[in-house]
Every structure is written in structure tokens, then in C-alpha cells.
Scaffold this active site. Structure first.
Site, PDB file in Angstrom:
ATOM      1  N   GLY A 162       0.795  -1.228   0.000  1.00 36.04           N
ATOM      2  CA  GLY A 162       0.000   0.000   0.000  1.00 36.04           C
ATOM      3  C   GLY A 162       0.823   1.271   0.000  1.00 36.04           C
ATOM      4  N   TYR A 164      22.460  -5.275   6.286  1.00 34.25           N
ATOM      5  CA  TYR A 164      22.825  -5.647   7.665  1.00 34.25           C
ATOM      6  C   TYR A 164      22.324  -7.049   8.028  1.00 34.25           C
ATOM      7  CZ  TYR A 164      18.306  -3.359   9.087  1.00 34.25           C
ATOM      8  OH  TYR A 164      17.005  -2.967   9.228  1.00 34.25           O
TER       9      TYR A 164
HETATM   10  C1  HXC Z   1      11.266   1.466  21.425  1.00 34.53           C
HETATM   11  C2  HXC Z   1       9.190   0.828  20.631  1.00 34.53           C
HETATM   12  C3  HXC Z   1       9.265   1.783  19.581  1.00 34.53           C
HETATM   13  C4  HXC Z   1      10.436   2.603  19.519  1.00 34.53           C
HETATM   14  C5  HXC Z   1       7.380   0.723  19.423  1.00 34.53           C
HETATM   15  N1  HXC Z   1       8.009   0.223  20.476  1.00 34.53           N
HETATM   16  N2  HXC Z   1       8.122   1.685  18.846  1.00 34.53           N
HETATM   17  N3  HXC Z   1      10.177   0.671  21.532  1.00 34.53           N
HETATM   18  N4  HXC Z   1      11.416   2.401  20.450  1.00 34.53           N
HETATM   19  N5  HXC Z   1      10.592   3.525  18.577  1.00 34.53           N
HETATM   20  C6  HXC Z   1       7.507  -0.813  21.382  1.00 34.53           C
HETATM   21  C7  HXC Z   1       6.234  -0.375  22.075  1.00 34.53           C
HETATM   22  O1  HXC Z   1       6.519   0.450  23.203  1.00 34.53           O
HETATM   23  C8  HXC Z   1       5.636  -1.708  22.468  1.00 34.53           C
HETATM   24  O2  HXC Z   1       6.266  -2.270  23.601  1.00 34.53           O
HETATM   25  C9  HXC Z   1       6.009  -2.613  21.309  1.00 34.53           C
HETATM   26  O3  HXC Z   1       7.123  -1.967  20.654  1.00 34.53           O
HETATM   27  C10 HXC Z   1       4.867  -2.753  20.323  1.00 34.53           C
HETATM   28  O4  HXC Z   1       4.477  -1.444  19.931  1.00 34.53           O
HETATM   29  P1  HXC Z   1       3.164  -1.157  19.092  1.00 34.53           P
HETATM   30  O5  HXC Z   1       3.137   0.266  18.694  1.00 34.53           O
HETATM   31  O6  HXC Z   1       1.970  -1.735  19.802  1.00 34.53           O
HETATM   32  O7  HXC Z   1       3.453  -2.073  17.832  1.00 34.53           O
HETATM   33  P2  HXC Z   1       2.674  -2.189  16.504  1.00 34.53           P
HETATM   34  O8  HXC Z   1       1.485  -1.300  16.438  1.00 34.53           O
HETATM   35  O9  HXC Z   1       2.484  -3.646  16.285  1.00 34.53           O
HETATM   36  O10 HXC Z   1       3.732  -1.609  15.436  1.00 34.53           O
HETATM   37  C11 HXC Z   1       4.809  -2.358  14.965  1.00 34.53           C
HETATM   38  C12 HXC Z   1       6.023  -1.472  14.765  1.00 34.53           C
HETATM   39  C13 HXC Z   1       5.659  -0.248  13.896  1.00 34.53           C
HETATM   40  C14 HXC Z   1       7.135  -2.288  14.128  1.00 34.53           C
HETATM   41  C15 HXC Z   1       6.477  -0.965  16.126  1.00 34.53           C
HETATM   42  O11 HXC Z   1       6.792   0.612  13.733  1.00 34.53           O
HETATM   43  C16 HXC Z   1       5.152  -0.625  12.549  1.00 34.53           C
HETATM   44  O12 HXC Z   1       3.992  -0.983  12.406  1.00 34.53           O
HETATM   45  N6  HXC Z   1       5.973  -0.573  11.518  1.00 34.53           N
HETATM   46  C17 HXC Z   1       5.605  -0.967  10.137  1.00 34.53           C
HETATM   47  C18 HXC Z   1       6.248  -0.147   9.097  1.00 34.53           C
HETATM   48  C19 HXC Z   1       7.748  -0.005   9.240  1.00 34.53           C
HETATM   49  O13 HXC Z   1       8.307  -0.151  10.329  1.00 34.53           O
HETATM   50  N7  HXC Z   1       8.399   0.347   8.163  1.00 34.53           N
HETATM   51  C20 HXC Z   1       9.823   0.597   8.164  1.00 34.53           C
HETATM   52  C21 HXC Z   1      10.500  -0.594   7.637  1.00 34.53           C
HETATM   53  S1  HXC Z   1      12.155  -0.167   7.194  1.00 34.53           S
HETATM   54  P3  HXC Z   1       5.632  -2.143  25.111  1.00 34.53           P
HETATM   55  O14 HXC Z   1       6.573  -2.959  25.956  1.00 34.53           O
HETATM   56  O15 HXC Z   1       5.627  -0.661  25.440  1.00 34.53           O
HETATM   57  O16 HXC Z   1       4.251  -2.724  25.013  1.00 34.53           O
HETATM   58  C22 HXC Z   1      13.054  -1.596   7.191  1.00 34.53           C
HETATM   59  C23 HXC Z   1      14.371  -1.622   6.454  1.00 34.53           C
HETATM   60  C24 HXC Z   1      15.346  -0.679   6.963  1.00 34.53           C
HETATM   61  O17 HXC Z   1      12.690  -2.555   7.713  1.00 34.53           O
HETATM   62  C25 HXC Z   1      16.536  -0.469   6.062  1.00 34.53           C
HETATM   63  C26 HXC Z   1      16.699   0.987   5.695  1.00 34.53           C
HETATM   64  C27 HXC Z   1      17.880   1.256   4.797  1.00 34.53           C
END
Ligand code: HXC
Length: 279
Positions: free
Chosen positions: A18, A148
Site C-alpha cells: 500500500g 545488515y
Molecule cells: C522502542 C518501541 C518503539 C520505539 C514501538 N516500540 N516503537 N520501543 N522504540 N521507537 C515498542 C512499544 O513500546 C511496544 O512495547 C512494542 O514496541 C509494540 O508497539 P506497538 O506500537 O503496539 O506495535 P505495533 O502497532 O504492532 O507496530 C509495529 C512497529 C511499527 C514495528 C512498532 O513501527 C510498525 O507498524 N511498523 C511498520 C512499518 C515499518 O516499520 N516500516 C519501516 C521498515 S524499514 P511495550 O513494551 O511498550 O508494550 C526496514 C528496512 C530498513 O525494515 C533499512 C533501511 C535502509
């Protein structure tokens, strides 16, 4: 760079299609004649993206709301897709990540990332693979990893662990399921800016530039450079490539790795001074 019907007759599912690189990939594959299904958690976004890409390309695109962390939902969605028509390809693009000091992570934070990157990718791969094997239908799985996955990286440890595992899965299943007509490859992209990833991974604007230019070419990747590579690996013309990971990063990881690469910052005067030391 390709003929417009390169992927005609191929039905390909893109997880996380999406937005970001998944969306760019969907667009490119539609332009090349593939039929696309995108899945993701945000229904409104899937609907909006499919309408936009349908209008832009005139291609056939559908969507399925799906959280790939839920194995039962994965199974139900893949069954639904197969009931319409079998897939020919799966692109494991969905990921989760954030920048954090590892000592600050809760077990839920670790699970949040690993559940998407590793478990979700494995659930999708298994659900498609079992059907391809049962149907004796050829399959093609392409997973988006990162460099990585083999270098490791500080501050994104759950993602490192997940991506390393996906690369290991790619190499393992290329051998195990190769005789069954299913091939497995991975792409390791460098910095290809997207809103979602940059918001989670780049804390300050000045660091974004460093992140994007710290490679041999001094620039970030363009989405079309990545999506053309995806198209090639999804096409029958690359049929003999399996078990491979293709890096597309402007030599970013090698720039960080070579012991004497620091000498890139030497001036002509520095080099003249080095030369004057010759005996
Ligand atoms: C520390 C964090 C955090 C942060 C979330 N948590 N964000 N801890 N630092 N920045 C913790 C929360 O406090 C919680 O723990 C637990 O993680 C779950 O958080 P939720 O928000 O409930 O999770 P959720 O809604 O399932 O979201 C999943 C997610 C989110 C991974 C945290 O970022 C997401 O949906 N991402 C999808 C898209 C994405 O990340 N795209 C980028 C991909 S880039 P507690 O203990 O408090 O309950 C990639 C390649 C990189 O992968 C390479 C680049 C060159």
C-alpha cells in the site's frame, strides 16, 4: 529497460504494497503487464493505492486487508486469493523497524518487529509454497532484506535478526524447493528514501543526508532502480538465478567495510605528501 509485456500472465502478491517501496514495486510490475494483489493492515490505504495505480497504469490490481503476523489470517487470505486464481509470485516486502538502543527494548518491542519481518514472511512463504507444491505450479519468492542481514547493525537489532533469518530461509528453501519448481531470491537495498522508514529510522534532518550519501555514488537510490531489479528477478528471463541475494546500495556497505576506505577523504595535498615519503 524492459518490453512492456515482460510480466504478462504473472499474478504477484506484494506484502506491504500500500505504501513505500511496495507501492512503487506494484506500479512498476503493473506497467510490465503483471496482475498484482497488494496486502497490508490499513484498508483505506490499500483501497486508495489500488485505485491510484489502476488509473495510472490501466493494469489489474486487487487488495486484501491482512496483518501478516496472524498465521490464521494469512492462511485464510491466501486460500481466498487461490480460490480466485493461483499466484505465480510472492514479494515479501512488508517490514517493521525502528531505531532504538537495544537495552531500551521490551520483549514486546522485540516481538513487534520480529513478528512482522521473520514470522510474517515465513507464514506467507509457507502458505504459498504448500499450494505451489500441491498444485505442481511453479513459484517465485522474492524477499526484501538489507545489507545488515550479514553485516549486522547497531540500534536496529530486532530487524537485523529478522532479516538475517529471512536471508537464511531464502538460501535454504532455494535448495529444498528448487526441485519443485520454486525459486527464492532476496534483494538488499541501501538507502531508498520512503516516508515510513525515514520517520522511524532517521532521527534528524542532518543525519538523513549523511545516511543517503554515505556510499560510493554519493546519492540515495531511486525507486525505479530498485523496482527494475525486482521486475528482472520476477521475470522468467532470470529463471536460473535462485538462492541469491542481490545488493543494490551504491556500494554503501562496502564503503563502511573497507579498512582503508577512510582515504576517500584525503586531499590532493595529502596524496602528494604520501608520495613524497617514497624512498
Ligand atoms: C522502542 C518501541 C518503539 C520505539 C514501538 N516500540 N516503537 N520501543 N522504540 N521507537 C515498542 C512499544 O513500546 C511496544 O512495547 C512494542 O514496541 C509494540 O508497539 P506497538 O506500537 O503496539 O506495535 P505495533 O502497532 O504492532 O507496530 C509495529 C512497529 C511499527 C514495528 C512498532 O513501527 C510498525 O507498524 N511498523 C511498520 C512499518 C515499518 O516499520 N516500516 C519501516 C521498515 S524499514 P511495550 O513494551 O511498550 O508494550 C526496514 C528496512 C530498513 O525494515 C533499512 C533501511 C535502509
Amino acid at each position: 529497460m524492459f518490453v512492456s509485456d515482460l510480466l504478462k500472465g504473472k499474478r504477484i502478491l506484494i506484502t506491504g504494497g500500500g505504501s513505500g517501496l511496495g507501492k512503487s514495486t506494484a506500479k512498476r510490475l503493473l506497467q510490465l503487464g503483471a496482475e498484482i494483489v497488494i496486502c497490508g493492515r490499513r484498508v483505506a490505504l490499500l483501497e486508495e493505492t489500488s485505485a491510484e495505480l489502476r488509473a495510472a497504469t490501466g493494469g489489474v490490481i486487487g487488495y486484501k486487508p491482512l496483518d501478516i503476523r496472524d498465521p490464521e489470517a494469512v492462511e485464510a487470505t491466501i486460500a481466498e486469493i487461490w480460490a480466485e486464481a493461483p499466484l505465480d509470485g510472492l514479494i515479501n516486502n512488508a517490514a517493521g523497524n525502528f531505531l532504538a538502543r537495544t537495552e531500551d527494548l521490551s520483549h514486546r518491542a522485540l516481538d513487534a518487529v520480529v513478528a512482522i519481518v521473520l514470522h510474517g514472511t515465513a507464514y506467507m512463504t509457507l502458505a504459498c509454497g504448500k499450494r505451489w507444491i500441491a498444485d505442481k505450479h511453479p513459484g517465485n519468492v522474492l524477499s526484501i532484506v538489507t545489507t545488515y542481514a550479514w553485516t549486522g547493525s547497531a540500534y536496529v537489532v530486532p530487524s537485523v535478526m529478522g532479516k538475517a533469518a529471512v536471508l537464511a530461509m531464502t538460501r535454504s528453501l532455494a535448495v529444498e524447493w528448487g526441485p519443485k519448481g520454486i525459486r527464492f531470491n532476496a534483494i538488499a537495498p541501501g538507502p531508498f528514501p520512503t516516508e515510513g522508514a525515514w520517520e522511524r529510522l532517521v532521527p534528524r534532518k542532518d543525519l538523513a543526508e549523511t545516511f543517503e550519501t554515505r556510499n560510493a555514488l554519493g546519492r540515495p537510490g531511486r525507486h525505479e532502480e530498485l523496482t527494475n531489479l525486482v521486475a528482472y528477478l520476477m521475470a522468467d528471463q532470470s529463471a536460473y538465478i535462485t538462492g541469491e541475494v542481490v545488493t543494490i546500495d551504491g556500494a554503501e556497505w562496502l564503503t563502511g567495510a573497507g579498512q582503508f576506505n577512510f582515504a576517500r577523504s584525503l586531499t590532493d595535498a595529502d596524496w602528494a605528501e604520501m608520495a613524497s615519503r617514497k624512498k
